[in-house]
Design an enzyme around this catalytic site. Structure first.
Site, short mmCIF file in Angstrom:
data_model
loop_
_atom_site.label_atom_id
_atom_site.label_comp_id
_atom_site.label_asym_id
_atom_site.label_seq_id
_atom_site.Cartn_x
_atom_site.Cartn_y
_atom_site.Cartn_z
CG HIS A 102 -0.61 10.20 0.68
ND1 HIS A 102 -0.49 9.85 2.00
CD2 HIS A 102 -1.88 9.87 0.33
CE1 HIS A 102 -1.63 9.35 2.44
NE2 HIS A 102 -2.49 9.34 1.45
CD GLU B 244 -6.32 3.58 -5.85
OE1 GLU B 244 -7.28 4.38 -5.82
OE2 GLU B 244 -6.47 2.35 -5.87
CD GLU C 211 -2.30 2.70 -3.20
OE1 GLU C 211 -3.37 3.33 -3.29
OE2 GLU C 211 -1.81 2.34 -2.11
CG HIS D 165 -1.69 1.24 1.47
ND1 HIS D 165 -1.40 2.14 2.46
CD2 HIS D 165 -2.77 1.73 0.81
CE1 HIS D 165 -2.28 3.14 2.43
NE2 HIS D 165 -3.12 2.92 1.44
CG ASN D 166 -0.32 5.07 0.32
OD1 ASN D 166 -1.06 4.95 -0.66
ND2 ASN D 166 -0.67 5.79 1.37
CG ASP E 31 -2.06 7.05 -4.43
OD1 ASP E 31 -3.03 6.48 -4.92
OD2 ASP E 31 -1.77 6.99 -3.22
NE ARG F 12 -4.96 -1.91 -3.37
CZ ARG F 12 -5.01 -0.67 -2.87
NH1 ARG F 12 -6.18 -0.03 -2.79
NH2 ARG F 12 -3.92 -0.06 -2.46
#
Length: 625
Positions: free
Chosen positions: A177, A216, A160, A130-131, A162, A383
């Site tokens: 982020h 994302e 991931e 994540h991130n 973003d 997810r």
């Protein structure tokens, strides 16, 4: 420290909302160095960790997290004289076998069926990040492309990204982020790092599995066109941009076997539904535990979503086409698990992935929907990602969600906490894809059952078992460098058995521990030998770091659903203070079935996920009741 963080967050938000872009850039530059110092300070924390659930920041030289800690690239191993005597006394070695031979034997044996790639993607658990771009804190940490290389090399198969419009150049989107003080990096740079990792795996001949990209998107139409162009330019043949051809007939909404995806880069693209649910960052379920900075971020994200989403058509066609086998959705209601048509077929996604926060999923579980969700996850992807308040990169607990069949439990790989330790155990000795237990996979007989019948059938698949862990001892327990040299080390082993509970979404755990090892008064004689003399340093450190427990820990009965794990922690029984964790290891009990009844050395890790010189000599005895 916390007040300073909030002040920095508030300053950055004020600048974005009220000042010109030029002034905002100046404010960002001024706060950047402070943010860097804060992040650097968090990486050099030397306080002892006493919370058994906690961990330390993972450096880039650590291999743990995704199942690769068994690569044996750490310090040289030795076996203490006490354990050598124990091995001889108990006749542990086979004929012609040496202690180095025993040291080299793996402590797990992953069943071949578990790593078979003959099944569709929804039937696997996937090691996930994540991130991924963040180095530490979720609100003011540094972004970097390097974590992508690190997590992929450590065993992650889903990362991931973003992506946001870059005001300075709309043709080169950035990764960051949003609405935080986190720095940004070019999307192109991230793509290049991922490609390098793929090529390194191909060159090593390691049979690389596909890499999933959880994309994302926060870009407008021009930025999305740039995303498509960059992915095709950088990844070229490695990008999966159309359905693969298979020998057998595959319906449009069905998944191909995992093996047919080869080592492709598979992009998961958002699919926006009309009246779709908002993300976890705008979920009211977390509001009681949020600080003011987090609440402001939540509201900003919610408003930004409203501003940019037009009737559910945020994704341009060329980007949507790249979501060949993964279209991420946030449904507007519960029809995805309560209806025979899980999502509206008209303009709906062809291979949907339910993207849900841990708090959102827990709300559904507390309403008694676990069995229906598990049936959904037998055929379709899910997810689960950490709730928005986990800003210090702490993690959700993946085990209850694995017990629902959730394939992608996205963890913050910045911290080697209990969740990452369990993730390491789940994917140890695998390629990052682990076949789910049969009762969580696409079984027509199971999927067709009603709620009550489904629960009863699941209960019948569980077997009652007994675990006995015979603990001989350990060698070279690591002593923290900042530990008071006058404080006596009193090591003991504590072990926790964990498995998904009933009803769905729960977790059960039972803890056992050995006696505290205390150094014998004749230690100097034993260290130095009958004719030699031990130095003060040797006398202080040698035997207390080489404990001999010779004990058996027993769990008389537990329900085995193939998702049972054992966490092992070496701690010190310190007087007048909390007991620090010195090293850790976790195993999935399904993987020790092949070596049960046999003595094995378990390589211990520190709380940063690095291999230590410490080994634990144990024997797993697992029996049906």
């Amino acid at each position: 420290m916390d007040q300073l963080k909030h002040t920095l967050a508030g300053l950055g938000e004020f600048a974005k909302e009220n000042l010109s872009p030029q002034v905002t850039g100046t404010v960002t530059d001024l706060t950047s160095s402070v943010r860097s110092r804060l992040t650097l300070g968090s990486r050099h924390n030397t306080q002892p960790i006493v919370d058994e659930e906690a961990g330390d920041i993972i450096p880039f030289d650590a291999h743990a997290g995704g199942g690769h800690s068994t690569c044996k690239q750490g310090p040289q191993l030795r076996v203490s004289p006490a354990l050598q005597s124990f091995i001889t006394r108990n006749r542990i070695l086979n004929s012609g076998e040496t202690i180095p031979d025993l040291l080299s034997k793996p402590h797990i044996a992953v069943p071949q069926e578990i790593i078979s790639r003959d099944y569709p993607l929804p039937e696997y658990f996937v090691s996930s990040s994540h991130n991924t771009y963040l180095c530490a804190h979720q609100l003011f940490g540094e972004s970097s492309a390097e974590p992508y290389r690190h997590t992929l090399q450590a065993g992650s198969r889903c990362v991931e990204i973003d992506v946001w419009d870059n005001p300075d150049n709309l043709d080169e989107p950035k990764v960051t982020h949003g609405y935080t003080l986190v720095s940004n990096i070019p999307f192109r740079e991230v793509c290049k790092i991922i490609l390098q990792a793929v090529k390194e795996e191909e060159a090593a001949g390691s049979g690389a599995a596909p890499i999933l990209i959880s994309l994302e998107n926060h870009c407008g139409a021009q930025g999305q066109e740039a995303l498509v162009r960059i992915m095709k330019e950088v990844w070229e043949r490695h990008l999966l941009d159309q359905p693969v051809e298979t020998e057998s007939h595959i319906e449009q909404d069905q998944h191909v076997p995992l093996r047919d995806l080869g080592s492709k880069i598979v992009v998961i693209v958002e699919h926006h539904l009309v009246n779709e649910a908002c993300s976890s960052s705008c979920s009211s379920s977390d509001s009681n535990s949020e600080d003011e900075a987090e609440k402001r971020e939540r509201e900003q994200r919610k408003q930004a979503k409203k501003d940019t989403t037009l009737e559910g058509n945020l994704i341009i066609p060329s980007l949507a086409e790249l979501g060949v086998y993964g279209q991420s959705v946030k449904p507007p209601d519960n029809s995805w698990f309560t209806s025979s048509e899980l999502l509206p077929s008209k303009d709906g996604p062809h291979h949907h992935l339910i993207n849900v926060s841990e708090s959102g999923l827990n709300d559904l579980l507390h309403s008694g929907n676990g069995a229906s969700i598990a049936k959904h996850n037998a055929r379709h992807l899910m997810r689960v990602f950490p709730k928005g308040t986990r800003i210090s990169s702490k993690n959700l607990k993946p085990l209850p969600f694995w017990g629902l069949g959730a394939q992608v439990c996205a963890l913050n790989w910045q911290t080697f906490d209990a969740s990452m330790q369990i993730n390491e155990a789940m994917f140890a000795g695998t390629g990052g894809y682990v076949l789910k237990p049969s009762w969580l996979r696409s079984n027509a007989a199971m999927v067709g059952l009603g709620e009550k019948e489904y629960r009863e059938q699941v209960a019948r698949t569980r077997r009652r078992k007994r675990l006995r862990l015979v603990v001989a001892g350990a060698s070279d327990i690591p002593i923290p460098s900042d530990r008071d040299p006058d404080k006596e080390l009193r090591p003991y082993l504590t072990c926790t058995l964990l498995h998904p509970g009933v009803p769905f979404g729960e977790m059960q755990q039972t803890k056992k521990k050995t006696e505290v090892f205390r150094r014998h008064k004749l230690s100097a004689l034993l260290i130095g030998g009958l004719t030699g003399a031990a130095s003060k340093e040797e006398e202080r450190s040698s035997l207390v770091t080489d404990p001999l427990w010779d004990e058996t820990l027993e769990w008389d009965e537990y329900e085995d659903d193939e998702l049972v794990f054992l966490r092992m922690l070496v701690k010190s029984d310190d007087s007048f203070s909390a007991n620090p964790v010195l090293c850790v290891a976790s195993v999935r009990l399904l993987y020790v079935e092949g070596v049960k009844g046999q003595w094995r050395f378990v390589r211990m890790l520190d709380l940063k996920g690095r291999e230590t010189a410490c080994t634990l000599l144990v024997k797993f005895e697992v029996d049906d009741i």
